[in-house]
Design a protein around this motif. Sequence first.
Motif, PDB file in Angstrom:
ATOM      1  N   GLY A 106     -37.554 -21.952  29.567  1.00  0.00           N
ATOM      2  CA  GLY A 106     -37.168 -23.317  29.931  1.00  0.00           C
ATOM      3  C   GLY A 106     -36.455 -24.042  28.808  1.00  0.00           C
ATOM      4  O   GLY A 106     -35.994 -23.451  27.832  1.00  0.00           O
ATOM      5  N   GLU A 107     -36.387 -25.374  28.946  1.00  0.00           N
ATOM      6  CA  GLU A 107     -35.613 -26.194  28.015  1.00  0.00           C
ATOM      7  C   GLU A 107     -36.426 -26.563  26.775  1.00  0.00           C
ATOM      8  O   GLU A 107     -37.628 -26.801  26.848  1.00  0.00           O
ATOM      9  CB  GLU A 107     -35.151 -27.474  28.716  1.00  0.00           C
ATOM     10  CG  GLU A 107     -34.066 -27.234  29.764  1.00  0.00           C
ATOM     11  CD  GLU A 107     -32.818 -26.611  29.186  1.00  0.00           C
ATOM     12  OE1 GLU A 107     -32.425 -26.949  28.048  1.00  0.00           O
ATOM     13  OE2 GLU A 107     -32.217 -25.750  29.860  1.00  0.00           O
ATOM     14  N   ILE A 108     -35.739 -26.600  25.652  1.00  0.00           N
ATOM     15  CA  ILE A 108     -36.329 -27.056  24.394  1.00  0.00           C
ATOM     16  C   ILE A 108     -36.009 -28.533  24.219  1.00  0.00           C
ATOM     17  O   ILE A 108     -34.856 -28.945  24.388  1.00  0.00           O
ATOM     18  CB  ILE A 108     -35.776 -26.240  23.214  1.00  0.00           C
ATOM     19  CG1 ILE A 108     -36.253 -24.785  23.321  1.00  0.00           C
ATOM     20  CG2 ILE A 108     -36.204 -26.835  21.884  1.00  0.00           C
ATOM     21  CD1 ILE A 108     -35.623 -23.858  22.308  1.00  0.00           C
ATOM     22  N   THR A 109     -37.016 -29.312  23.878  1.00  0.00           N
ATOM     23  CA  THR A 109     -36.825 -30.758  23.760  1.00  0.00           C
ATOM     24  C   THR A 109     -37.352 -31.249  22.410  1.00  0.00           C
ATOM     25  O   THR A 109     -37.851 -30.473  21.600  1.00  0.00           O
ATOM     26  CB  THR A 109     -37.573 -31.492  24.898  1.00  0.00           C
ATOM     27  OG1 THR A 109     -38.974 -31.151  24.828  1.00  0.00           O
ATOM     28  CG2 THR A 109     -37.025 -31.088  26.255  1.00  0.00           C
ATOM     29  N   GLY A 110     -37.253 -32.547  22.189  1.00  0.00           N
ATOM     30  CA  GLY A 110     -37.844 -33.183  21.018  1.00  0.00           C
ATOM     31  C   GLY A 110     -37.211 -32.765  19.712  1.00  0.00           C
ATOM     32  O   GLY A 110     -36.018 -32.460  19.631  1.00  0.00           O
ATOM     33  N   ILE A 111     -38.040 -32.702  18.651  1.00  0.00           N
ATOM     34  CA  ILE A 111     -37.548 -32.424  17.307  1.00  0.00           C
ATOM     35  C   ILE A 111     -36.921 -31.038  17.216  1.00  0.00           C
ATOM     36  O   ILE A 111     -35.928 -30.831  16.505  1.00  0.00           O
ATOM     37  CB  ILE A 111     -38.684 -32.582  16.263  1.00  0.00           C
ATOM     38  CG1 ILE A 111     -38.114 -32.453  14.844  1.00  0.00           C
ATOM     39  CG2 ILE A 111     -39.787 -31.572  16.520  1.00  0.00           C
ATOM     40  CD1 ILE A 111     -37.133 -33.508  14.450  1.00  0.00           C
ATOM     41  N   SER A 133     -34.005 -18.585  18.682  1.00  0.00           N
ATOM     42  CA  SER A 133     -34.835 -19.585  19.353  1.00  0.00           C
ATOM     43  C   SER A 133     -34.064 -20.214  20.502  1.00  0.00           C
ATOM     44  O   SER A 133     -32.958 -20.714  20.324  1.00  0.00           O
ATOM     45  CB  SER A 133     -35.259 -20.666  18.355  1.00  0.00           C
ATOM     46  OG  SER A 133     -36.126 -20.117  17.380  1.00  0.00           O
ATOM     47  N   GLY A 134     -34.680 -20.163  21.690  1.00  0.00           N
ATOM     48  CA  GLY A 134     -34.056 -20.760  22.864  1.00  0.00           C
ATOM     49  C   GLY A 134     -33.694 -19.777  23.944  1.00  0.00           C
ATOM     50  O   GLY A 134     -33.424 -20.174  25.078  1.00  0.00           O
ATOM     51  N   ILE A 135     -33.695 -18.463  23.633  1.00  0.00           N
ATOM     52  CA  ILE A 135     -33.367 -17.506  24.689  1.00  0.00           C
ATOM     53  C   ILE A 135     -34.645 -17.003  25.349  1.00  0.00           C
ATOM     54  O   ILE A 135     -35.693 -16.890  24.723  1.00  0.00           O
ATOM     55  CB  ILE A 135     -32.533 -16.319  24.177  1.00  0.00           C
ATOM     56  CG1 ILE A 135     -33.387 -15.295  23.427  1.00  0.00           C
ATOM     57  CG2 ILE A 135     -31.357 -16.769  23.332  1.00  0.00           C
ATOM     58  CD1 ILE A 135     -32.680 -13.976  23.208  1.00  0.00           C
ATOM     59  N   ASN A 136     -34.533 -16.749  26.641  1.00  0.00           N
ATOM     60  CA  ASN A 136     -35.619 -16.112  27.378  1.00  0.00           C
ATOM     61  C   ASN A 136     -35.455 -14.611  27.201  1.00  0.00           C
ATOM     62  O   ASN A 136     -34.493 -14.021  27.702  1.00  0.00           O
ATOM     63  CB  ASN A 136     -35.553 -16.504  28.854  1.00  0.00           C
ATOM     64  CG  ASN A 136     -36.716 -15.964  29.666  1.00  0.00           C
ATOM     65  OD1 ASN A 136     -37.097 -14.811  29.521  1.00  0.00           O
ATOM     66  ND2 ASN A 136     -37.275 -16.790  30.537  1.00  0.00           N
ATOM     67  N   GLY A 140     -32.683 -13.300  29.861  1.00  0.00           N
ATOM     68  CA  GLY A 140     -31.368 -13.574  29.287  1.00  0.00           C
ATOM     69  C   GLY A 140     -30.894 -14.994  29.490  1.00  0.00           C
ATOM     70  O   GLY A 140     -29.788 -15.351  29.068  1.00  0.00           O
ATOM     71  N   GLU A 141     -31.715 -15.822  30.109  1.00  0.00           N
ATOM     72  CA  GLU A 141     -31.358 -17.238  30.251  1.00  0.00           C
ATOM     73  C   GLU A 141     -31.515 -17.944  28.901  1.00  0.00           C
ATOM     74  O   GLU A 141     -32.260 -17.482  28.037  1.00  0.00           O
ATOM     75  CB  GLU A 141     -32.245 -17.904  31.300  1.00  0.00           C
ATOM     76  CG  GLU A 141     -32.048 -17.357  32.711  1.00  0.00           C
ATOM     77  CD  GLU A 141     -33.031 -17.938  33.705  1.00  0.00           C
ATOM     78  OE1 GLU A 141     -32.590 -18.664  34.603  1.00  0.00           O
ATOM     79  OE2 GLU A 141     -34.239 -17.653  33.570  1.00  0.00           O
ATOM     80  N   VAL A 142     -30.824 -19.055  28.735  1.00  0.00           N
ATOM     81  CA  VAL A 142     -30.894 -19.787  27.473  1.00  0.00           C
ATOM     82  C   VAL A 142     -31.160 -21.262  27.727  1.00  0.00           C
ATOM     83  O   VAL A 142     -30.767 -21.812  28.756  1.00  0.00           O
ATOM     84  CB  VAL A 142     -29.589 -19.633  26.655  1.00  0.00           C
ATOM     85  CG1 VAL A 142     -29.341 -18.184  26.298  1.00  0.00           C
ATOM     86  CG2 VAL A 142     -28.397 -20.228  27.395  1.00  0.00           C
ATOM     87  N   SER A 143     -31.827 -21.868  26.759  1.00  0.00           N
ATOM     88  CA  SER A 143     -31.996 -23.317  26.777  1.00  0.00           C
ATOM     89  C   SER A 143     -30.674 -23.964  26.390  1.00  0.00           C
ATOM     90  O   SER A 143     -29.819 -23.342  25.752  1.00  0.00           O
ATOM     91  CB  SER A 143     -33.089 -23.714  25.776  1.00  0.00           C
ATOM     92  OG  SER A 143     -33.087 -25.105  25.551  1.00  0.00           O
ATOM     93  N   LYS A 144     -30.493 -25.205  26.770  1.00  0.00           N
ATOM     94  CA  LYS A 144     -29.297 -25.934  26.329  1.00  0.00           C
ATOM     95  C   LYS A 144     -29.271 -26.045  24.814  1.00  0.00           C
ATOM     96  O   LYS A 144     -28.204 -26.149  24.206  1.00  0.00           O
ATOM     97  CB  LYS A 144     -29.266 -27.319  26.969  1.00  0.00           C
ATOM     98  CG  LYS A 144     -28.999 -27.287  28.465  1.00  0.00           C
ATOM     99  CD  LYS A 144     -29.079 -28.671  29.082  1.00  0.00           C
ATOM    100  CE  LYS A 144     -28.892 -28.601  30.592  1.00  0.00           C
ATOM    101  NZ  LYS A 144     -29.080 -29.929  31.239  1.00  0.00           N
ATOM    102  N   ALA A 145     -30.458 -26.026  24.202  1.00  0.00           N
ATOM    103  CA  ALA A 145     -30.569 -25.971  22.739  1.00  0.00           C
ATOM    104  C   ALA A 145     -31.012 -24.558  22.365  1.00  0.00           C
ATOM    105  O   ALA A 145     -32.183 -24.210  22.489  1.00  0.00           O
ATOM    106  CB  ALA A 145     -31.582 -26.992  22.241  1.00  0.00           C
ATOM    107  N   THR A 146     -30.064 -23.731  21.955  1.00  0.00           N
ATOM    108  CA  THR A 146     -30.352 -22.349  21.571  1.00  0.00           C
ATOM    109  C   THR A 146     -29.621 -22.022  20.283  1.00  0.00           C
ATOM    110  O   THR A 146     -28.441 -22.340  20.134  1.00  0.00           O
ATOM    111  CB  THR A 146     -29.912 -21.364  22.677  1.00  0.00           C
ATOM    112  OG1 THR A 146     -30.668 -21.630  23.861  1.00  0.00           O
ATOM    113  CG2 THR A 146     -30.137 -19.919  22.264  1.00  0.00           C
ATOM    114  N   VAL A 147     -30.321 -21.395  19.359  1.00  0.00           N
ATOM    115  CA  VAL A 147     -29.711 -21.038  18.078  1.00  0.00           C
ATOM    116  C   VAL A 147     -28.619 -19.994  18.279  1.00  0.00           C
ATOM    117  O   VAL A 147     -28.827 -18.981  18.950  1.00  0.00           O
ATOM    118  CB  VAL A 147     -30.771 -20.506  17.100  1.00  0.00           C
ATOM    119  CG1 VAL A 147     -30.107 -19.933  15.843  1.00  0.00           C
ATOM    120  CG2 VAL A 147     -31.757 -21.605  16.723  1.00  0.00           C
TER     121      VAL A 147
END
Length: 473
Positions: A106-111, A133-136, A140-147
């Motif tokens: 899912g999505e990464i939020t906050g700090i 950080s951020g990939i499933n 293979g799905e990714v968060s909008k915030a992914t390294v």
Amino acid sequence: IVLMENAASSCTREIMGFDSFVVLVGKGNNGGDGLAISRQLINAGKNVEIYLVFEDEFSGDAKINRDILKSMNIPVKSCGDLDKLILDIKTSDCVVDAIFGTGIKGEITGIAKDVIKAINEYSKYTLSVDVPSGINSDTGEVSKATVKADKTVTFAAYKRGMLLYPAADFTGEVVVADIQIPDIAFDKLGIKVNTTDEEFVLKTMPKRKRNSHKGDYGKILVIGGKLGMGGAVMLSSLAALKMGAGLVTACIPNELKDYIGELPYEVMTMPMDFKEDADKIADLVNNYDVVLFGNGIGRSEEIFTLLEKILDKIEVPIVIDADGLFALSKFPEKISDKKVILTPHSMEMARLLGVDAETVEKNRFELSKEFSEKYNVTLVLKGNHSIITAPDGRQNINMTGNSGMATAGSGDVLAGIVASLLAICEPYDAATLAVHFHGKAGDFAKENLTETAVMAGDIIAGLPHILPVENTK
């Protein structure tokens, strides 16, 4: 704790050429890896700034590494001062991403979202620990915030999601590090998904006998072509020969018979009327060891009829590719009791399944497995990291190839290589080897011609340079 230390060492080795670091530490085992990496870098005399993305609360093996840093009086910083973090990132040689591991969904939020944004905007070079950080790591799905990593050191084995898109765009170079997880741990899991390596190739590729003749290496019948698309048959026929087939016959429509001089001299030709001679062609297929159907054959109604008649009578293995897959979508049940390899790309797979291509791309492993089991076929789902699936659930992810192979005729070349190997191997082995060699020959062409200039014929030309040399017994 030993595995964590080994994991940290494998990462540290990859970045020892840098002098200054920012290490971003999460709260789980991935963060524990980051703490151990920080200690190892400091012990090596490097300048290291350690930032805790979350609270200073750890458990298990990660806590042991946090306590070691405390005992060494090594300070850590909080990501609450984002401006300070950005300044440190800008002035460091390398950022180590140890925020989230394989469990993130899912999505990464906050700090954490703000920290990842800072990494992607200001880092000169980023190493991700195990996975960015951020990939499933499953889908293979990714968060909008992914390294967006320059390099990923992943532990013990590839994570499936790293080889799927869009996640594969975020990993950079991937290094698989042996951290001494014992084989018994993998054996207990019964994992059926693998990647191809040279050990598999040398073990699986049949050796040629010194005292042999062309019949030992397969008689291939290639059925395809139409006016304006005869090149597809030429490419698949030549690829089959170059891969070692003993004899290749191209069954082409009469409309191409005036162009047969364009085929390689070594390819025999059999002009036919695909409509009027459908029964005759179907009667001929069992005179060969392998049939390849569909390259450049078109989508007229007569092709549906021709394929249906062939499937009603065929007893030898068959490879169905290109427009042959379009025809097959009308009666896929006819292949369930045959020895078949299908080679679809996502659009062709979507048509066979009655879904859209986006659904296929999001579920490449699952849909391949379901289809292969349902129809008892070996399936090559083409793409970057093609997936080969056997009816018994085995799956292989191909690691060779490059974007230069996204060119007209590349799939026809692969089909010819598959057909050639199918004459001497079981279907799953044939398909796995074929995709590996096809990609490796494409990589050879890329190195010599650049990705932009690679054409399908260059892939065929690359085969002699990448095939195993010691293959005679």
